[in-house]
Design a protein around this motif. Sequence first.
Motif, PDB file in Angstrom:
ATOM      1  N   PHE A 105       0.852  -1.192   0.000  1.00 25.74           N
ATOM      2  CA  PHE A 105       0.000   0.000   0.000  1.00 25.74           C
ATOM      3  C   PHE A 105       0.888   1.242   0.000  1.00 25.74           C
ATOM      4  CE2 PHE A 105      -2.003  -3.420   2.572  1.00 25.74           C
ATOM      5  CZ  PHE A 105      -2.965  -3.798   1.643  1.00 25.74           C
ATOM      6  N   CYS A 106       1.502   1.494  -1.125  1.00 26.58           N
ATOM      7  CA  CYS A 106       2.542   2.520  -1.235  1.00 26.58           C
ATOM      8  C   CYS A 106       2.147   3.548  -2.293  1.00 26.58           C
ATOM      9  CB  CYS A 106       3.876   1.905  -1.605  1.00 26.58           C
ATOM     10  SG  CYS A 106       4.402   0.566  -0.517  1.00 26.58           S
ATOM     11  N   VAL A 107       1.716   4.700  -1.855  1.00 26.34           N
ATOM     12  CA  VAL A 107       1.319   5.749  -2.788  1.00 26.34           C
ATOM     13  C   VAL A 107       2.558   6.390  -3.399  1.00 26.34           C
ATOM     14  CG1 VAL A 107       0.090   7.931  -3.034  1.00 26.34           C
ATOM     15  CG2 VAL A 107      -0.761   6.184  -1.453  1.00 26.34           C
ATOM     16  N   GLY A 108       2.651   6.355  -4.722  1.00 30.54           N
ATOM     17  CA  GLY A 108       3.750   7.003  -5.416  1.00 30.54           C
ATOM     18  C   GLY A 108       4.952   6.131  -5.682  1.00 30.54           C
ATOM     19  N   SER A 113     -10.521   7.442  -0.865  1.00 34.71           N
ATOM     20  CA  SER A 113     -11.457   6.463  -1.424  1.00 34.71           C
ATOM     21  C   SER A 113     -10.798   5.104  -1.577  1.00 34.71           C
ATOM     22  CB  SER A 113     -11.967   6.958  -2.783  1.00 34.71           C
ATOM     23  OG  SER A 113     -12.666   8.173  -2.653  1.00 34.71           O
ATOM     24  N   TRP A 114      -9.567   5.098  -2.078  1.00 36.77           N
ATOM     25  CA  TRP A 114      -8.846   3.832  -2.256  1.00 36.77           C
ATOM     26  C   TRP A 114      -8.593   3.157  -0.912  1.00 36.77           C
ATOM     27  CZ3 TRP A 114      -3.373   3.357  -1.060  1.00 36.77           C
ATOM     28  CH2 TRP A 114      -2.879   2.079  -1.317  1.00 36.77           C
ATOM     29  N   LEU A 115      -8.205   3.939   0.092  1.00 31.62           N
ATOM     30  CA  LEU A 115      -7.989   3.363   1.422  1.00 31.62           C
ATOM     31  C   LEU A 115      -9.286   2.777   1.969  1.00 31.62           C
ATOM     32  CD1 LEU A 115      -5.653   6.068   2.999  1.00 31.62           C
ATOM     33  CD2 LEU A 115      -5.016   3.758   2.258  1.00 31.62           C
ATOM     34  N   THR A 116     -10.402   3.420   1.687  1.00 27.40           N
ATOM     35  CA  THR A 116     -11.698   2.883   2.114  1.00 27.40           C
ATOM     36  C   THR A 116     -11.967   1.538   1.464  1.00 27.40           C
ATOM     37  OG1 THR A 116     -12.549   5.126   2.382  1.00 27.40           O
ATOM     38  CG2 THR A 116     -14.169   3.352   2.220  1.00 27.40           C
ATOM     39  N   LYS A 117     -11.692   1.451   0.176  1.00 25.38           N
ATOM     40  CA  LYS A 117     -11.874   0.172  -0.513  1.00 25.38           C
ATOM     41  C   LYS A 117     -10.998  -0.907   0.103  1.00 25.38           C
ATOM     42  CE  LYS A 117     -11.440  -2.168  -4.946  1.00 25.38           C
ATOM     43  NZ  LYS A 117     -11.204  -2.080  -6.397  1.00 25.38           N
ATOM     44  N   ILE A 118      -9.761  -0.555   0.439  1.00 27.26           N
ATOM     45  CA  ILE A 118      -8.851  -1.517   1.057  1.00 27.26           C
ATOM     46  C   ILE A 118      -9.434  -2.034   2.375  1.00 27.26           C
ATOM     47  CG2 ILE A 118      -6.584  -1.762   2.161  1.00 27.26           C
ATOM     48  CD1 ILE A 118      -6.483  -1.704  -0.896  1.00 27.26           C
ATOM     49  N   ALA A 133      -7.792  -5.638   4.255  1.00 32.72           N
ATOM     50  CA  ALA A 133      -7.931  -4.880   5.505  1.00 32.72           C
ATOM     51  C   ALA A 133      -6.972  -5.389   6.573  1.00 32.72           C
ATOM     52  CB  ALA A 133      -9.366  -4.943   5.999  1.00 32.72           C
ATOM     53  N   ARG A 134      -6.846  -6.710   6.691  1.00 35.50           N
ATOM     54  CA  ARG A 134      -5.953  -7.259   7.724  1.00 35.50           C
ATOM     55  C   ARG A 134      -4.524  -6.775   7.519  1.00 35.50           C
ATOM     56  NH1 ARG A 134      -9.312 -11.827   6.877  1.00 35.50           N
ATOM     57  NH2 ARG A 134      -7.871 -12.637   5.293  1.00 35.50           N
ATOM     58  N   ALA A 147      -3.557  -4.134   5.701  1.00 30.60           N
ATOM     59  CA  ALA A 147      -3.475  -2.677   5.783  1.00 30.60           C
ATOM     60  C   ALA A 147      -3.506  -2.189   7.227  1.00 30.60           C
ATOM     61  CB  ALA A 147      -4.622  -2.058   4.996  1.00 30.60           C
ATOM     62  N   ILE A 148      -4.336  -2.798   8.071  1.00 31.16           N
ATOM     63  CA  ILE A 148      -4.417  -2.377   9.461  1.00 31.16           C
ATOM     64  C   ILE A 148      -3.096  -2.629  10.171  1.00 31.16           C
ATOM     65  CG2 ILE A 148      -5.493  -2.918  11.681  1.00 31.16           C
ATOM     66  CD1 ILE A 148      -8.109  -3.366  10.108  1.00 31.16           C
ATOM     67  N   ALA A 149      -2.462  -3.742   9.849  1.00 32.36           N
ATOM     68  CA  ALA A 149      -1.177  -4.044  10.475  1.00 32.36           C
ATOM     69  C   ALA A 149      -0.111  -3.015  10.098  1.00 32.36           C
ATOM     70  CB  ALA A 149      -0.720  -5.440  10.066  1.00 32.36           C
ATOM     71  N   ARG A 150      -0.231  -2.475   8.912  1.00 32.66           N
ATOM     72  CA  ARG A 150       0.783  -1.532   8.438  1.00 32.66           C
ATOM     73  C   ARG A 150       0.292  -0.094   8.433  1.00 32.66           C
ATOM     74  NH1 ARG A 150       3.216  -5.248   3.468  1.00 32.66           N
ATOM     75  NH2 ARG A 150       3.590  -7.076   4.774  1.00 32.66           N
ATOM     76  N   GLY A 151      -0.951   0.121   8.850  1.00 34.36           N
ATOM     77  CA  GLY A 151      -1.553   1.439   8.790  1.00 34.36           C
ATOM     78  C   GLY A 151      -0.838   2.527   9.567  1.00 34.36           C
ATOM     79  N   PRO A 152      -0.471   2.295  10.826  1.00 35.24           N
ATOM     80  CA  PRO A 152       0.197   3.362  11.582  1.00 35.24           C
ATOM     81  C   PRO A 152       1.464   3.873  10.909  1.00 35.24           C
ATOM     82  CG  PRO A 152      -0.545   1.627  13.052  1.00 35.24           C
ATOM     83  CD  PRO A 152      -0.759   1.118  11.656  1.00 35.24           C
ATOM     84  N   GLN A 153       2.250   2.963  10.342  1.00 36.18           N
ATOM     85  CA  GLN A 153       3.464   3.387   9.650  1.00 36.18           C
ATOM     86  C   GLN A 153       3.127   4.236   8.428  1.00 36.18           C
ATOM     87  OE1 GLN A 153       4.582  -0.782   9.301  1.00 36.18           O
ATOM     88  NE2 GLN A 153       6.552  -0.313  10.263  1.00 36.18           N
TER      89      GLN A 153
END
Length: 434
Positions: free
Chosen positions: A268-271, A353-358, A365-366, A368-374
Amino acid sequence: MIEAGSEISVATEGAGLDIAPSMGTEAVPDWPGALWVGAVDLESLAGYTHLRLQDSAGYHRARLLVRSGSSVRGFIDVDAPHGVLDRSVLETAVEALPPAVAAQTSSTPSITVIVCTRDRPALLRGSLAAILRLDYPNFDVIVVDNGASTAETRDMVRNEFNDPRLTLISEPRPGLSNARNAGLRHAQGDIVAFTDDDVVVDEFWLRGIAAGFEQAPNVACVTGLVPAGELRSAAQGYFDERVSWSKIVAPKVFTMEHPPADLPTFPFCVGAFGTGANFALDRRTALALGSFDPALGVGTRTGGGEDIDMFTRVLMEGHALVVQPSAIVWHRHRAELEDLIVQVSGYGKGLGSWLTKILLNPRTARLAIARGPQGALHFLRNARGHSVGQGPAPEETVPRDPRIAKALRAELFSVARGPLNYLLERRSGRAGKT
């Protein structure tokens, strides 16, 4: 004025090499940090003592994309008083760049180039002209006229471009994903390469794309370099510094089996993977993935996100994604602050919007949540670092424009709007499932 996209033309007299700007313009820069932008091939310098930068009135410094043949070395920012760059200055700056990485390809697979546009015939004209000059033996072009309100685009393409490689189709449903999907359905090439109507593609763009598909097994997506083609205003400078995809000059191969250590939020890396102005997909794989999500993209409530969504889905399904810098597309950033705010607002909504879909998908979701804070910390650090930035200013004395902070605030606010916009777009009935 020298034609945009013509990288180098040899002077007829003297020991100077004439270099054209990457994107033609008649506007004079209005920003102290302005940089003339172009490219130079080190293999073309034999016998020349200096470079003459064409259409450089008002510029005192230059940004050059340095190449060795079709391979990319990197960018240099140098003084160029009166539009002249001494070769010794160039060579000194080049010494700091990494060596070139070979970008040759042993094959030329069939490629369909897809350009999606909506009521911007003047921009599309230049983009198409550069595409049809590409140095590649096996390609065709599809222009998708998306949700057009007039017949101007259709008439311009049909009246000005008499080329059997070019096909114009119409997609009445607005939204960039709908347009991309229409092009994908009509494409015949083994590879589909997507670009925009506000760019100038490099002559060797498709050769770079083809080379990218040879860099690893199971490659389904190749992205390329999208440098700024013009840096004459504070808004353009801010945007160029704000996005990472304008500076990626090192080839990379991404797979889920080997997550990169320097990207803790992967995939989940923007850019980090590139942007929608310059990417290509294996056509069969793209169709098998369900094409682009119609709830995402410019022309919908979400305003964007369809490109990073596709990049992530490619990786999550076990395919490789390759970043190939030799596949170059020059982009004209928005020069005016008002236009910049509109653009970054769309980026913000697309990201939210993309993060919502994730998060709505249990599988993603599992992870993304694990890596979300970073990821959140990375985004906020990046945002704060550019809150008052002005791009590639040549000196510390270049004044900062406080108005640029409006763009950051607009982007952050738009990210927060993304979830609701995505849900509304889904509910509208226009969006299918991907």
